[in-house]
Design a protein around this motif. Structure first.
Motif, PDB file in Angstrom:
ATOM      1  N   ASP A   1       0.838  -1.192   0.000  1.00 36.28           N
ATOM      2  CA  ASP A   1       0.000   0.000   0.000  1.00 36.28           C
ATOM      3  C   ASP A   1       0.875   1.245   0.000  1.00 36.28           C
ATOM      4  O   ASP A   1       1.902   1.302   0.673  1.00 36.28           O
ATOM      5  CB  ASP A   1      -0.912  -0.001   1.229  1.00 36.28           C
ATOM      6  CG  ASP A   1      -2.001   1.051   1.143  1.00 36.28           C
ATOM      7  OD1 ASP A   1      -2.462   1.329   0.024  1.00 36.28           O
ATOM      8  OD2 ASP A   1      -2.391   1.580   2.194  1.00 36.28           O
ATOM      9  N   GLN A   2       0.464   2.249  -0.748  1.00 35.34           N
ATOM     10  CA  GLN A   2       1.232   3.491  -0.878  1.00 35.34           C
ATOM     11  C   GLN A   2       0.856   4.481   0.223  1.00 35.34           C
ATOM     12  O   GLN A   2       0.606   5.648  -0.037  1.00 35.34           O
ATOM     13  CB  GLN A   2       0.995   4.112  -2.255  1.00 35.34           C
ATOM     14  CG  GLN A   2       1.472   3.254  -3.406  1.00 35.34           C
ATOM     15  CD  GLN A   2       2.963   3.008  -3.351  1.00 35.34           C
ATOM     16  OE1 GLN A   2       3.747   3.884  -3.023  1.00 35.34           O
ATOM     17  NE2 GLN A   2       3.364   1.792  -3.661  1.00 35.34           N
ATOM     18  N   TYR A   3       0.815   4.028   1.467  1.00 33.93           N
ATOM     19  CA  TYR A   3       0.453   4.864   2.608  1.00 33.93           C
ATOM     20  C   TYR A   3       1.682   5.624   3.089  1.00 33.93           C
ATOM     21  O   TYR A   3       2.754   5.043   3.255  1.00 33.93           O
ATOM     22  CB  TYR A   3      -0.085   3.993   3.743  1.00 33.93           C
ATOM     23  CG  TYR A   3      -0.419   4.758   4.995  1.00 33.93           C
ATOM     24  CD1 TYR A   3      -1.597   5.479   5.090  1.00 33.93           C
ATOM     25  CD2 TYR A   3       0.446   4.771   6.076  1.00 33.93           C
ATOM     26  CE1 TYR A   3      -1.909   6.188   6.227  1.00 33.93           C
ATOM     27  CE2 TYR A   3       0.152   5.476   7.220  1.00 33.93           C
ATOM     28  CZ  TYR A   3      -1.031   6.176   7.293  1.00 33.93           C
ATOM     29  OH  TYR A   3      -1.337   6.881   8.425  1.00 33.93           O
ATOM     30  N   THR A   4       1.521   6.921   3.272  1.00 33.54           N
ATOM     31  CA  THR A   4       2.608   7.729   3.812  1.00 33.54           C
ATOM     32  C   THR A   4       2.083   8.546   4.984  1.00 33.54           C
ATOM     33  O   THR A   4       0.897   8.848   5.058  1.00 33.54           O
ATOM     34  CB  THR A   4       3.179   8.691   2.754  1.00 33.54           C
ATOM     35  OG1 THR A   4       2.130   9.524   2.273  1.00 33.54           O
ATOM     36  CG2 THR A   4       3.817   7.932   1.602  1.00 33.54           C
ATOM     37  N   THR A   5       2.966   8.894   5.886  1.00 34.77           N
ATOM     38  CA  THR A   5       2.606   9.690   7.042  1.00 34.77           C
ATOM     39  C   THR A   5       3.777  10.583   7.415  1.00 34.77           C
ATOM     40  O   THR A   5       4.920  10.303   7.052  1.00 34.77           O
ATOM     41  CB  THR A   5       2.205   8.792   8.225  1.00 34.77           C
ATOM     42  OG1 THR A   5       1.797   9.616   9.310  1.00 34.77           O
ATOM     43  CG2 THR A   5       3.351   7.901   8.670  1.00 34.77           C
ATOM     44  N   ASP A   6       3.465  11.640   8.142  1.00 33.25           N
ATOM     45  CA  ASP A   6       4.537  12.503   8.633  1.00 33.25           C
ATOM     46  C   ASP A   6       4.848  12.198  10.097  1.00 33.25           C
ATOM     47  O   ASP A   6       5.641  12.880  10.719  1.00 33.25           O
ATOM     48  CB  ASP A   6       4.170  13.977   8.452  1.00 33.25           C
ATOM     49  CG  ASP A   6       2.871  14.328   9.169  1.00 33.25           C
ATOM     50  OD1 ASP A   6       2.181  13.414   9.647  1.00 33.25           O
ATOM     51  OD2 ASP A   6       2.557  15.533   9.234  1.00 33.25           O
ATOM     52  N   LYS A   7       4.217  11.153  10.644  1.00 36.78           N
ATOM     53  CA  LYS A   7       4.455  10.764  12.034  1.00 36.78           C
ATOM     54  C   LYS A   7       5.786  10.019  12.150  1.00 36.78           C
ATOM     55  O   LYS A   7       6.180   9.281  11.250  1.00 36.78           O
ATOM     56  CB  LYS A   7       3.343   9.841  12.544  1.00 36.78           C
ATOM     57  CG  LYS A   7       1.966  10.445  12.472  1.00 36.78           C
ATOM     58  CD  LYS A   7       1.776  11.431  13.566  1.00 36.78           C
ATOM     59  CE  LYS A   7       0.342  11.950  13.525  1.00 36.78           C
ATOM     60  NZ  LYS A   7       0.095  13.007  14.425  1.00 36.78           N
TER      61      LYS A   7
END
Length: 78
Positions: free
Chosen positions: A54-60
């Motif tokens: 999955d192409q999930y990104t986060t800034d956490k």
């Protein structure tokens, strides 16, 4: 073609395996339990593949602590 979210695979797999547990507890016929077990194993493999791809990104980051209990950025000292 519509993209199916990765979490939908997680939900479907979880519901299938909970259903399998209920089937075993209710002493359902072996062939039904066997086929649902095999199908569940296939769904687990597909789910893991879809979640990892999955192409999930986060800034956490780890400095953000847990998302369900935000405490802001913390400086880790030794």
């Amino acid at each position: 073609m519509m993209k199916i979210p990765a979490m939908l695979y997680v939900v479907i797999t979880t519901l299938m395996l909970v259903t399998l547990t209920i089937m075993v507890a209710m002493d359902m016929p072996f062939n039904w339990v066997f086929y649902v077990t095999c199908l569940g194993q296939v769904f687990v493999v597909v789910m893991v593949y879809k979640v990892l791809r999955d192409q999930y990104t986060t800034d956490k980051t780890f400095e953000d602590f847990y998302e369900d209990h935000p405490i802001g950025k913390q400086k880790i000292t030794s």
